[in-house]
Scaffold this motif. Structure first.
Motif, short mmCIF file in Angstrom:
data_model
loop_
_atom_site.label_atom_id
_atom_site.label_comp_id
_atom_site.label_asym_id
_atom_site.label_seq_id
_atom_site.Cartn_x
_atom_site.Cartn_y
_atom_site.Cartn_z
N ARG A 89 0.68 -1.47 0.21
CA ARG A 89 0.45 0.08 0.38
C ARG A 89 0.36 1.21 -0.14
O ARG A 89 0.06 1.89 -0.52
CB ARG A 89 -1.32 0.55 1.57
N ALA A 90 1.86 1.40 1.03
CA ALA A 90 2.58 2.27 0.97
C ALA A 90 3.42 3.07 -0.33
O ALA A 90 4.04 3.87 -0.67
CB ALA A 90 3.51 2.11 1.92
N VAL A 91 3.55 1.87 -1.40
CA VAL A 91 4.08 2.21 -2.85
C VAL A 91 3.53 2.09 -3.95
O VAL A 91 3.34 3.31 -4.51
CB VAL A 91 4.93 0.32 -2.94
N CYS A 92 1.95 1.12 -3.55
CA CYS A 92 1.75 1.78 -4.08
C CYS A 92 0.73 2.86 -4.37
O CYS A 92 -0.16 3.90 -5.61
CB CYS A 92 -0.29 1.06 -5.41
N GLU A 93 0.54 3.26 -3.49
CA GLU A 93 -0.71 5.00 -3.15
C GLU A 93 -0.13 5.91 -3.82
O GLU A 93 -1.08 7.09 -4.13
CB GLU A 93 -0.41 4.47 -1.60
N PRO A 94 0.92 6.59 -3.86
CA PRO A 94 0.98 8.06 -4.77
C PRO A 94 0.81 7.21 -6.19
O PRO A 94 0.11 8.51 -6.80
CB PRO A 94 2.71 7.89 -4.68
N VAL A 95 1.26 6.52 -6.89
CA VAL A 95 1.09 5.92 -7.84
C VAL A 95 -0.84 5.72 -8.10
O VAL A 95 -1.15 6.06 -9.12
CB VAL A 95 1.74 4.70 -8.47
N LEU A 96 -1.50 5.26 -7.34
CA LEU A 96 -2.68 5.36 -7.48
C LEU A 96 -3.46 6.38 -7.46
O LEU A 96 -4.96 6.79 -8.32
CB LEU A 96 -3.14 4.51 -5.85
N GLU A 97 -3.22 7.34 -6.24
CA GLU A 97 -3.54 9.41 -6.10
C GLU A 97 -3.52 9.50 -7.40
O GLU A 97 -4.47 10.36 -8.24
CB GLU A 97 -2.88 9.57 -5.00
N PHE A 98 -2.10 9.45 -8.11
CA PHE A 98 -1.96 10.38 -9.50
C PHE A 98 -3.11 9.72 -10.68
O PHE A 98 -3.69 10.76 -11.40
CB PHE A 98 -0.20 10.04 -9.29
N LEU A 99 -2.87 8.23 -10.50
CA LEU A 99 -3.86 7.75 -11.95
C LEU A 99 -5.60 8.44 -11.61
O LEU A 99 -6.23 8.53 -12.87
CB LEU A 99 -4.02 6.38 -11.83
N ARG A 100 -5.49 8.26 -10.18
CA ARG A 100 -7.39 9.00 -10.30
C ARG A 100 -7.58 9.92 -10.02
O ARG A 100 -8.72 10.31 -10.59
CB ARG A 100 -7.31 8.72 -8.73
#
Length: 259
Positions: A89-100
């Motif tokens: 979750r810590a690794v993916c969260e920044p990317v998910l927020e950007f794409l979202r």
């Protein structure tokens, strides 16, 4: 029976009032772009014939179903993985927020470059927009699994697939269904938008063609059909949700009675 009738009255009361207001307020209108509702209703059966249902409505519904199903599978799978492991979750969260934060309609030209202009592009566009509410709600639902329940399952040796199915997904299922409900309305919007780009059939394509040819009553019939489609899909979703989450609604009802 009485409760069913009361619920039906509550469901239909506001739509009936809105239709009545529209009918009365538009009666006698001579505005080309805002024809009377009576004219739109009379035009409806002439426009949406059996051939147009097969050639435009059915392809749209199939694309919506394919994109929605793809988003549901990907969203639940990734959401379960991300919600279960803090480091992931810590690794993916920044990317998910950007794409979202990127609106899916903006991605249509980009997706067209890679997926072409056929049905694949439209399905990918629908899936790209629908996946986010499913994914994020699944993450939060998995994170909110009761610690006591998880420890009890572990102490009884419930691990692996059995733990995932009976503990994690079952506990997260109310939030997963909340994400699926949000994704359904997004999917309908993206279905129409995707069919406005390099399409040869579908509801979005047909509505745009009516608008460009100044067949305004026909255009309004397409908009009405989209509203009816959304209503029918919402009712079907509620039926599925009621059946799948019967245990959850039962617990809530019991909690309300005990107060």
């Amino acid at each position: 029976m009485r409760r069913l009738l009361l619920r039906l009255v509550f469901v239909l009361a506001l739509p009936v009032v809105l239709v009545a207001v529209w009918w009365v307020s538009s009666a006698g209108s001579e505005d080309v772009y805002r024809p009377p509702l009576g004219t739109i209703v009379e035009t409806f059966p002439d426009v949406w014939t059996g051939e147009r249902w097969r050639g435009d409505v059915l392809p749209s519904v199939l694309r919506l179903a394919a994109g929605y199903a793809l988003a549901a599978v990907v969203g639940v799978a990734l959401g379960t993985l991300i919600g279960s492991y803090r480091r992931v979750r810590a690794v993916c969260e920044p990317v998910l927020e950007f794409l979202r934060a990127v609106p899916p309609p903006v991605l249509v030209p980009v997706i067209m470059l890679f997926a072409g202009i056929g049905d694949t592009m439209k399905i990918v566009v629908i899936a790209t927009g629908c996946v986010w509410p499913v994914l994020l709600n699944t993450v939060e639902g998995v994170r909110a699994v009761d610690a006591v329940t998880a420890e009890t399952a572990r102490s009884y040796g419930i691990t692996g697939v059995a733990r995932l199915r009976h503990v994690v997904l079952r506990s997260a299922s109310p939030q997963i269904f909340a994400g699926l409900r949000q994704a359904l309305s997004i999917g309908i919007i993206l279905m129409v938008i995707s069919e406005m780009f390099a399409a040869s059939n579908g509801l979005g394509f047909t509505i745009v063609q009516f608008q460009r040819s100044f067949a305004i009553p026909g255009m309004w019939t397409g908009i009405l059909l989209l509203g009816l489609l959304g209503f029918v899909l919402s009712v079907l979703f509620r039926l599925v949700e009621r059946r799948a989450l019967g245990w959850y609604h039962g617990l809530r009802a019991a909690a309300r009675r005990s107060r």
